[in-house]
Write a protein that holds these residues in place. Sequence first.
Motif, PDB file in Angstrom:
ATOM      1  N   ALA A   1       0.869  -1.175   0.000  1.00  0.00           N
ATOM      2  CA  ALA A   1       0.000   0.000   0.000  1.00  0.00           C
ATOM      3  C   ALA A   1       0.909   1.229   0.000  1.00  0.00           C
ATOM      4  CB  ALA A   1      -0.891  -0.001   1.241  1.00  0.00           C
ATOM      5  N   PRO A   2       0.428   2.381  -0.495  1.00  0.00           N
ATOM      6  CA  PRO A   2       1.311   3.551  -0.526  1.00  0.00           C
ATOM      7  C   PRO A   2       1.987   3.814   0.812  1.00  0.00           C
ATOM      8  CG  PRO A   2      -0.718   4.016  -1.697  1.00  0.00           C
ATOM      9  CD  PRO A   2      -0.884   2.647  -1.086  1.00  0.00           C
ATOM     10  N   ARG A   3       1.293   3.520   1.915  1.00  0.00           N
ATOM     11  CA  ARG A   3       1.876   3.807   3.231  1.00  0.00           C
ATOM     12  C   ARG A   3       2.464   2.583   3.913  1.00  0.00           C
ATOM     13  NH1 ARG A   3      -2.461   5.001   1.924  1.00  0.00           N
ATOM     14  NH2 ARG A   3      -2.135   7.225   1.950  1.00  0.00           N
ATOM     15  N   GLY A   4       2.568   1.463   3.201  1.00  0.00           N
ATOM     16  CA  GLY A   4       3.287   0.324   3.756  1.00  0.00           C
ATOM     17  C   GLY A   4       2.628  -1.020   3.491  1.00  0.00           C
ATOM     18  N   LEU A   5       3.292  -2.037   4.006  1.00  0.00           N
ATOM     19  CA  LEU A   5       2.905  -3.413   3.715  1.00  0.00           C
ATOM     20  C   LEU A   5       1.542  -3.774   4.319  1.00  0.00           C
ATOM     21  CD1 LEU A   5       5.430  -6.347   4.004  1.00  0.00           C
ATOM     22  CD2 LEU A   5       3.071  -6.642   4.727  1.00  0.00           C
ATOM     23  N   LEU A   6       0.667  -4.287   3.491  1.00  0.00           N
ATOM     24  CA  LEU A   6      -0.683  -4.679   3.918  1.00  0.00           C
ATOM     25  C   LEU A   6      -0.850  -6.179   3.743  1.00  0.00           C
ATOM     26  CD1 LEU A   6      -3.711  -4.244   4.618  1.00  0.00           C
ATOM     27  CD2 LEU A   6      -4.067  -3.670   2.214  1.00  0.00           C
ATOM     28  N   TYR A   7      -1.049  -6.873   4.854  1.00  0.00           N
ATOM     29  CA  TYR A   7      -1.140  -8.335   4.846  1.00  0.00           C
ATOM     30  C   TYR A   7      -2.586  -8.802   5.048  1.00  0.00           C
ATOM     31  CZ  TYR A   7      -0.817 -13.066   6.858  1.00  0.00           C
ATOM     32  OH  TYR A   7      -1.004 -14.396   7.151  1.00  0.00           O
ATOM     33  N   HIS A   8      -3.014  -9.786   4.250  1.00  0.00           N
ATOM     34  CA  HIS A   8      -4.332 -10.418   4.412  1.00  0.00           C
ATOM     35  C   HIS A   8      -4.155 -11.928   4.547  1.00  0.00           C
ATOM     36  CE1 HIS A   8      -7.284  -7.315   2.450  1.00  0.00           C
ATOM     37  NE2 HIS A   8      -6.261  -6.687   2.987  1.00  0.00           N
ATOM     38  N   ARG A   9      -5.010 -12.526   5.343  1.00  0.00           N
ATOM     39  CA  ARG A   9      -5.037 -13.989   5.455  1.00  0.00           C
ATOM     40  C   ARG A   9      -6.494 -14.432   5.472  1.00  0.00           C
ATOM     41  NH1 ARG A   9      -6.245 -17.526   9.406  1.00  0.00           N
ATOM     42  NH2 ARG A   9      -5.045 -19.454   9.581  1.00  0.00           N
ATOM     43  N   TYR A  10      -6.822 -15.419   4.646  1.00  0.00           N
ATOM     44  CA  TYR A  10      -8.189 -15.943   4.626  1.00  0.00           C
ATOM     45  C   TYR A  10      -8.163 -17.453   4.744  1.00  0.00           C
ATOM     46  CZ  TYR A  10      -9.309 -11.362   2.742  1.00  0.00           C
ATOM     47  OH  TYR A  10      -9.419 -10.012   2.568  1.00  0.00           O
ATOM     48  N   GLU A  11      -9.174 -17.968   5.403  1.00  0.00           N
ATOM     49  CA  GLU A  11      -9.401 -19.401   5.437  1.00  0.00           C
ATOM     50  C   GLU A  11     -10.728 -19.613   4.720  1.00  0.00           C
ATOM     51  OE1 GLU A  11      -8.580 -20.518   9.420  1.00  0.00           O
ATOM     52  OE2 GLU A  11      -9.012 -22.637   9.047  1.00  0.00           O
ATOM     53  N   ILE A  12     -10.752 -20.517   3.736  1.00  0.00           N
ATOM     54  CA  ILE A  12     -12.016 -20.764   3.040  1.00  0.00           C
ATOM     55  C   ILE A  12     -12.343 -22.255   3.048  1.00  0.00           C
ATOM     56  CG2 ILE A  12     -11.856 -18.715   1.562  1.00  0.00           C
ATOM     57  CD1 ILE A  12     -10.945 -20.422  -0.710  1.00  0.00           C
ATOM     58  N   ASP A  13     -13.623 -22.572   2.966  1.00  0.00           N
ATOM     59  CA  ASP A  13     -14.004 -23.987   2.953  1.00  0.00           C
ATOM     60  C   ASP A  13     -14.219 -24.453   1.511  1.00  0.00           C
ATOM     61  OD1 ASP A  13     -16.577 -23.259   2.130  1.00  0.00           O
ATOM     62  OD2 ASP A  13     -17.456 -23.482   4.137  1.00  0.00           O
ATOM     63  N   ALA A  14     -14.570 -25.735   1.347  1.00  0.00           N
ATOM     64  CA  ALA A  14     -14.647 -26.321   0.001  1.00  0.00           C
ATOM     65  C   ALA A  14     -15.751 -25.685  -0.842  1.00  0.00           C
ATOM     66  CB  ALA A  14     -14.874 -27.829   0.108  1.00  0.00           C
ATOM     67  N   ASP A  15     -16.753 -25.072  -0.174  1.00  0.00           N
ATOM     68  CA  ASP A  15     -17.815 -24.385  -0.928  1.00  0.00           C
ATOM     69  C   ASP A  15     -17.429 -22.954  -1.271  1.00  0.00           C
ATOM     70  OD1 ASP A  15     -19.483 -26.604  -0.760  1.00  0.00           O
ATOM     71  OD2 ASP A  15     -20.218 -25.986   1.224  1.00  0.00           O
ATOM     72  N   GLY A  16     -16.249 -22.563  -0.863  1.00  0.00           N
ATOM     73  CA  GLY A  16     -15.815 -21.200  -1.167  1.00  0.00           C
ATOM     74  C   GLY A  16     -16.360 -20.168  -0.201  1.00  0.00           C
ATOM     75  N   ILE A  17     -16.692 -20.595   1.010  1.00  0.00           N
ATOM     76  CA  ILE A  17     -17.166 -19.632   2.013  1.00  0.00           C
ATOM     77  C   ILE A  17     -15.996 -19.289   2.947  1.00  0.00           C
ATOM     78  CG2 ILE A  17     -18.768 -19.267   3.943  1.00  0.00           C
ATOM     79  CD1 ILE A  17     -20.150 -19.316   1.188  1.00  0.00           C
ATOM     80  N   VAL A  18     -15.830 -18.003   3.211  1.00  0.00           N
ATOM     81  CA  VAL A  18     -14.746 -17.556   4.090  1.00  0.00           C
ATOM     82  C   VAL A  18     -15.088 -17.956   5.526  1.00  0.00           C
ATOM     83  CG1 VAL A  18     -13.531 -15.519   4.996  1.00  0.00           C
ATOM     84  CG2 VAL A  18     -14.202 -15.612   2.572  1.00  0.00           C
ATOM     85  N   THR A  19     -14.160 -18.656   6.185  1.00  0.00           N
ATOM     86  CA  THR A  19     -14.417 -19.048   7.577  1.00  0.00           C
ATOM     87  C   THR A  19     -13.618 -18.204   8.570  1.00  0.00           C
ATOM     88  OG1 THR A  19     -12.778 -20.802   7.400  1.00  0.00           O
ATOM     89  CG2 THR A  19     -15.070 -21.421   6.993  1.00  0.00           C
ATOM     90  N   SER A  20     -12.513 -17.624   8.116  1.00  0.00           N
ATOM     91  CA  SER A  20     -11.859 -16.637   8.976  1.00  0.00           C
ATOM     92  C   SER A  20     -11.047 -15.676   8.115  1.00  0.00           C
ATOM     93  CB  SER A  20     -10.981 -17.300  10.037  1.00  0.00           C
ATOM     94  OG  SER A  20      -9.738 -17.646   9.500  1.00  0.00           O
ATOM     95  N   ALA A  21     -10.885 -14.465   8.635  1.00  0.00           N
ATOM     96  CA  ALA A  21     -10.166 -13.430   7.884  1.00  0.00           C
ATOM     97  C   ALA A  21      -9.327 -12.609   8.837  1.00  0.00           C
ATOM     98  CB  ALA A  21     -11.159 -12.515   7.171  1.00  0.00           C
ATOM     99  N   SER A  22      -8.148 -12.218   8.390  1.00  0.00           N
ATOM    100  CA  SER A  22      -7.294 -11.378   9.210  1.00  0.00           C
ATOM    101  C   SER A  22      -6.630 -10.334   8.314  1.00  0.00           C
ATOM    102  CB  SER A  22      -6.239 -12.262   9.888  1.00  0.00           C
ATOM    103  OG  SER A  22      -5.312 -11.454  10.549  1.00  0.00           O
ATOM    104  N   LEU A  23      -6.694  -9.090   8.721  1.00  0.00           N
ATOM    105  CA  LEU A  23      -6.112  -7.990   7.946  1.00  0.00           C
ATOM    106  C   LEU A  23      -5.123  -7.253   8.843  1.00  0.00           C
ATOM    107  CD1 LEU A  23      -9.501  -6.392   6.705  1.00  0.00           C
ATOM    108  CD2 LEU A  23      -8.316  -8.324   5.667  1.00  0.00           C
ATOM    109  N   VAL A  24      -3.895  -7.093   8.381  1.00  0.00           N
ATOM    110  CA  VAL A  24      -2.906  -6.341   9.173  1.00  0.00           C
ATOM    111  C   VAL A  24      -2.446  -5.137   8.353  1.00  0.00           C
ATOM    112  CG1 VAL A  24      -0.752  -6.427  10.477  1.00  0.00           C
ATOM    113  CG2 VAL A  24      -2.147  -8.498  10.269  1.00  0.00           C
ATOM    114  N   PRO A  25      -3.043  -3.967   8.620  1.00  0.00           N
ATOM    115  CA  PRO A  25      -2.720  -2.773   7.828  1.00  0.00           C
ATOM    116  C   PRO A  25      -1.391  -2.151   8.238  1.00  0.00           C
ATOM    117  CG  PRO A  25      -4.623  -2.385   9.268  1.00  0.00           C
ATOM    118  CD  PRO A  25      -4.068  -3.720   9.633  1.00  0.00           C
ATOM    119  N   PRO A  26      -0.798  -1.365   7.345  1.00  0.00           N
ATOM    120  CA  PRO A  26       0.506  -0.766   7.635  1.00  0.00           C
ATOM    121  C   PRO A  26       0.495   0.145   8.857  1.00  0.00           C
ATOM    122  CG  PRO A  26      -0.365   0.034   5.509  1.00  0.00           C
ATOM    123  CD  PRO A  26      -1.236  -1.084   5.973  1.00  0.00           C
TER     124      PRO A  26
END
Lengths: 457, 268
Positions: A359-384
Motif C-alpha cells: 500500500a502507498p503507506r506500507g505493507l498490507l497483509y491479508h489472510r483468509y481461510e475458506i471452505d470447500a464451498d468457497g465460504i470464508v471461515t476466517s479473515a485477518s487484515l494487518v494494515p501498515p
Amino acid sequence: MTHRGSRVLHVGSLSRVEGEGALRLHVHDGTVTEARLEIYEPPRFFEAFLRGRAYTEPPDITARVCGICPVAYQMSACAAIEDACGVTVDPVIRDLRRLLYCGEWIESHALHIYLLHAPDFLGRTSAIDLARTHRAEVERGLRLKKAGNALMELLGGRAVHPVNVRLGGFHRAPTRNELRPLAEELKRALDDAWETVRWVAGLDFPDAHTDADLLALAAPDTYAIESGTTAFLRADGTTGSFPLRDFTDRVTETHVAHSTALHSRLDGRLHLTGPLARFAVGGHLLSPVALQAAVEAGLGDPREGAVCRNPYRSILVRAVETVYAVDEALRITEAYEPPARPYTEVPPVAGVGHGATEAPRGLLYHRYEIDADGIVTSASLVPPTAQNQGAIEDDLRRLAQRAISEHDPDDAELTALCERAIRNHDPCISCSTHFLDLTVVRTSGDTPRDFSGGCDA
Amino acid sequence: MSTPTLAVFKLASCDGCQLTLLDCEDELLALAGKVEIAHFLEATSAVAPGPYDLSLVEGSVTTPGDAERVRSIRAASRHLVTIGACATAGGIQALRNFADVNEYRRTVYAHPEYISTLATSTPVSAHVDVDFELRGCPIDRRQLLEVITAFLAGRKPDIPNHSVCFECKRRGTVCVTVAHGTPCLGPVTHAGCGALCPAYQRGCFGCFGPSGSVNLPALIPLLRNGGASRSDSGKGGGGRRAGGLDEDAVMRFLHTFNAAAFDKELRK
C-alpha cells in the motif's frame, strides 16, 4: 498550561491524516514518560463479517476499509485468496494489476505530498492555504493526483473503490486504444513528478533518525508493489527475509498493558513499513529514471547501499516513488497487449491463503481461510498503520524529549512538532480495522517510566 | 454578504467520501475561493468554530460518543447533508445489525471489554434531521459538486431518484442480465455512478442503495434464474441459466454496502 517540567499534552483530533486520531504526551520533570497515538476510529468489524461471505467477495468488501488505498485492499485480498486456491495469474494480468496499483501510488502520494505533508514544511495549515503563496506548486500537485486518478478510473472504473477488480484478474481488460490517451497524460505527469522531486528536495529537513527495523516486500527483479516476499533491514545492517505464510508468527500483535491498541512487533522489535522501508529493501531495483531522481533528491544511490532513516525525509522517497510509479505505468501502458481473457478462473479450494502488497503507506497483509464451498471461515487484515504505530510513538517520544531537553518549547510548539512527526508516516487511521485505543488509562506521572524497551512499557 | 462556511465531519467510515471532495482536482481551488472551509480535519489544521452554513457528514453512527457528536454537529449546522452509504444507510458496518455485536467484538478484539460500540450502525437521519442525503459507496464527484453548488445558491440539488437501469440505457451499455444472465441490482439501485459496473461487464452490486421505486419481489426471481427465465419467455429449457444465485447468495448480494436499506425494502 501546567508547570513546564511536568505536563500532559493532549491533542484531541489530529489533522491532515486519513481517519481520526488523537495524541497524548506525558512529561514528568522534563522527561517524556509517555507518547501515545490514540486511535478513536469506531470499530467496524470487517474481520467478523467477512466470515460467511463468498470467497469472491473480499476484494470488493475490503476495499471499503479505506477510501484512500482501496486498490491495496483489493490486491492483497486477491493475492491471499488466489494463494489459498493455488492459482497464479498470467503475466499480462499481473502487469495490469501493477498498472492499477501505480495509479493508486500516484494519487495517494500526490495527495500526501502536496495536500497533507508539504504545508508542514512551509508553515501553512492546508494545501488551500499553501496555494495563497505557492499556487503553481499546488496546481501541479493536483494535476499529478488527477493523473493517478485518471489511471484508476480508466482501469478500475472509479478512483475510490474501483469496480473492475475480481479474483483472477479483471472483469474487463482495456483495449490498446483505451490506454493510448493515458500515455499522453502520464508523460505530462512524469514532468510534474520530476518537478515534485526538485521542489521537495529544497525543503528544510529537521534531523531525526529511526532505529526501527524496516519491513517491506522484496520482489526478485523489480521494486515490489503488488507482490513479493517479506524482507527486513535492521538498524545494525542485518538483513533477512521470510515467507508470507510465516507473517503472523514473525509480526505479532500484542495487547499492551495500558491500552487496547494492538501493537505489532517484528521478532519482538519495533518495525516500520512504508516508503523508507521499501527504499531500503528494494531501492536498488528502481528504474534508471527513478534512481536518477533519488540521487537528485539527495537520497544517495541505493545501488551503493544508500538507506534513508530520517522520517522527515520520507516525503523525498514518496516523490521518488511517484516518479517511479509514473515511469512504470508508462512502461506497462506502452508494452500492453490485451490478454485473451481478462481473468483466470479461480475455483474454490478449502485452505488458507496469505497475501501482501505494498500500500502507498506500507505493507498490507491479508489472510483468509475458506471452505470447500468457497465460504470464508476466517479473515485477518494487518494494515501498515497498525504495524507502524509503535515506531511512530517511538519517534514522538524521542523528538519531544529532544525538544524539551534543548529548548523547552511551549505547548503549542510541542503540539505542532508532534503532529508533524505523526504526519511524516502518512498514517491511515481509517485502515485501523482492529487497533483501537478507546480507553485512556494514564499514569499519575509520579514516577518517570522507563522507555528503553520501546513505547509500550 | 460574508463567505459561506463549509464543514466536513467523519463518523464510522473509510474516508472515501470526503476524499471525493479532494478528488475534485479541477474545481478544488475554485471552490475554496467561494466558501470558507471552516472544519475539515483531513485537509486542514485550521479549525474555525461553528455555526457552519453547510456541513457534510460522512460515516454512520456506531458508538455512544458519535450519537452525541452528531447532535452537536446538527446544532452547529444551518444545513446538514449526509454523504455516502455509511451516513445515509449505515454502510457496510451495518452488517452487525443482523448479527450479535458481542460475538463480533470477541472475534476481532482480544479485550472486547475495552471496545465501546453500539449494537447497530445507523444512518445520521436516524438521530437528527438531515437536509439532504447524497448516496453512494463512494459518492460521485459530479453529484457532490452539484449538491454543494445547489446549497450555496439556495436551491434544491438536482439529483435524480431513478434507477441505474436508466443510466445504462443512456450510456448505451448492453444489459448484462439480458445478454449474459449476469445477476444485477441495477433495476433497484439508485442512479448516480453512471452505471459503472455493467460498463465493466459485471452486474451492479447496489452501492448507491435502493432507488425511488423499488420492486424487490420482482427482481429476486431474476437473480435466482440468472436473468430472464427461459420458461417465462417460452423458448424452452426452463432450467436455471448460468449465473443464477442460490438463496444465500441472493441475501449476500443484497447485504453489502447498503445492507440495512435493502433489508428494509425486503421487509416491506
